[in-house]
Design an enzyme around this catalytic site. Structure first.
Site, short mmCIF file in Angstrom:
data_model
loop_
_atom_site.label_atom_id
_atom_site.label_comp_id
_atom_site.label_asym_id
_atom_site.label_seq_id
_atom_site.Cartn_x
_atom_site.Cartn_y
_atom_site.Cartn_z
CB CYS A 185 -12.62 -1.81 -12.07
SG CYS A 185 -11.85 -2.55 -10.61
CB CYS A 233 -13.40 -6.76 -11.92
SG CYS A 233 -14.42 -5.26 -11.74
CB CYS A 266 -14.95 -1.55 -8.28
SG CYS A 266 -15.65 -2.58 -9.58
CB CYS A 316 -14.05 -6.57 -7.99
SG CYS A 316 -13.02 -5.12 -8.27
CB CYS A 370 -10.89 12.72 -5.45
SG CYS A 370 -9.19 13.25 -5.51
#
Length: 149
Positions: A58, A61, A107, A110, A130
């Site tokens: 991510c 984070c 995510c 976060c 995707c």
């Protein structure tokens, strides 16, 4: 206080970061995609054709989201994966925006908007995650580790 400032905490690992802090940490494009639920233009981000091995994390984070082992070319112009890095790497939420019914992928740590998952992917899962390239950071197995194509 904006809706970005009011990230709901559902567990001890949820990140509570203010909109101002996200804006400081992210590029304007990354902020738009991950915090305002934007979308990269198809074929615009180098990760859609990335071939190096590693972990896609991510961009907000740093949590591990997807492995290059599950990445494939879906022909859509976005990085596509048939499975997340682990059962608790991502969360899914129904998305009825733009008069469509889709499943948004976030995510799990976060709540960053990553993209969408569709049921038209390859085996063994049949899923196509995707994902917006702007939401990812590739941590490669090569010297130097992180970086884009």
């Amino acid at each position: 206080m904006s809706k970005v400032d009011r990230i709901e905490k559902t567990g001890p690992d949820k990140t509570a970061t203010s909109e101002a802090e996200w804006r400081k940490k992210l590029t304007p494009e990354q902020f738009h995609v991950t915090r305002e639920h934007g979308t990269d233009r198809a074929f615009s981000h180098p990760y859609y054709k990335e071939k190096r091995e590693g972990t896609y994390r991510c961009v907000c984070c740093g949590a591990p989201l997807f492995s290059s082992d599950t990445k494939y070319d879906s022909g859509t112009g976005w990085p596509s994966f048939y499975a997340p890095a682990g059962e608790e790497a991502v969360s899914e939420k129904e998305d009825r925006s733009f008069l469509m019914r889709r499943t948004e992928v976030r995510c799990a740590k976060c709540e960053a908007h990553l993209g969408h998952v569709f049921p038209d992917g390859p085996e063994p899962t049949g899923a196509r995650y995707c994902i917006n390239g702007m939401a990812l950071e590739l941590d490669t197995d090569e010297p130097g580790g992180k970086g884009s194509a």
